[in-house]
Design a protein around this motif. Sequence first.
Motif, PDB file in Angstrom:
ATOM      1  N   GLN A  41       0.831  -1.202   0.000  1.00 50.03           N
ATOM      2  CA  GLN A  41       0.000   0.000   0.000  1.00 50.03           C
ATOM      3  C   GLN A  41       0.869   1.257   0.000  1.00 50.03           C
ATOM      4  N   ALA A  44       2.010   1.853  -3.410  1.00 52.16           N
ATOM      5  CA  ALA A  44       0.891   2.354  -4.222  1.00 52.16           C
ATOM      6  C   ALA A  44       0.648   3.837  -3.931  1.00 52.16           C
ATOM      7  N   PHE A  45       0.745   4.228  -2.663  1.00 49.36           N
ATOM      8  CA  PHE A  45       0.574   5.636  -2.314  1.00 49.36           C
ATOM      9  C   PHE A  45       1.642   6.494  -2.968  1.00 49.36           C
ATOM     10  N   LEU A  48       0.727   7.047  -6.484  1.00 53.50           N
ATOM     11  CA  LEU A  48      -0.355   8.038  -6.551  1.00 53.50           C
ATOM     12  C   LEU A  48       0.172   9.450  -6.301  1.00 53.50           C
ATOM     13  N   LEU A  56      -4.838  12.715 -10.624  1.00 54.04           N
ATOM     14  CA  LEU A  56      -5.131  12.082  -9.342  1.00 54.04           C
ATOM     15  C   LEU A  56      -6.497  12.472  -8.785  1.00 54.04           C
ATOM     16  N   CYS A  66     -10.143   3.330 -10.727  1.00 49.70           N
ATOM     17  CA  CYS A  66      -8.738   2.949 -10.678  1.00 49.70           C
ATOM     18  C   CYS A  66      -8.626   1.470 -11.016  1.00 49.70           C
ATOM     19  N   ASP A  68      -5.917  -0.460 -10.728  1.00 51.20           N
ATOM     20  CA  ASP A  68      -5.033  -1.178  -9.809  1.00 51.20           C
ATOM     21  C   ASP A  68      -5.744  -1.369  -8.463  1.00 51.20           C
ATOM     22  N   GLN A  71      -3.956   0.343  -5.378  1.00 55.83           N
ATOM     23  CA  GLN A  71      -4.158   1.783  -5.431  1.00 55.83           C
ATOM     24  C   GLN A  71      -5.603   2.126  -5.078  1.00 55.83           C
ATOM     25  N   VAL A  74      -5.933   2.192  -1.377  1.00 54.96           N
ATOM     26  CA  VAL A  74      -5.334   3.406  -0.816  1.00 54.96           C
ATOM     27  C   VAL A  74      -6.232   4.614  -1.089  1.00 54.96           C
ATOM     28  N   LEU A  75      -6.808   4.682  -2.270  1.00 56.28           N
ATOM     29  CA  LEU A  75      -7.729   5.774  -2.588  1.00 56.28           C
ATOM     30  C   LEU A  75      -8.935   5.760  -1.660  1.00 56.28           C
TER      31      LEU A  75
END
Length: 84
Positions: A41, A44-45, A48, A56, A66, A68, A71, A74-75
Amino acid sequence: MDERERLNRLRWRCTRRAMLEMDLLLGDFLDKKFSALTAEQADAFIVLADMEDLELWPLINGSRECADSVQADVLALLRHVRVK
């Protein structure tokens, strides 16, 4: 590069954005949630955080999907950050 330098560079990318909203959101996320992320994660952040704001922002506000899955996780966490 040691961990402290890596975090400082990430903080710079998170808080020196074109949009003030992104500065606040990403900076608060970094302060409040980043240390609890898994390694996957966290990576992934970082991906991003490297995106341009115009790319973004639609991912964060949900107007664009998204592809992924990490990601996307995380979003979802980003959407729940309370900004100061």
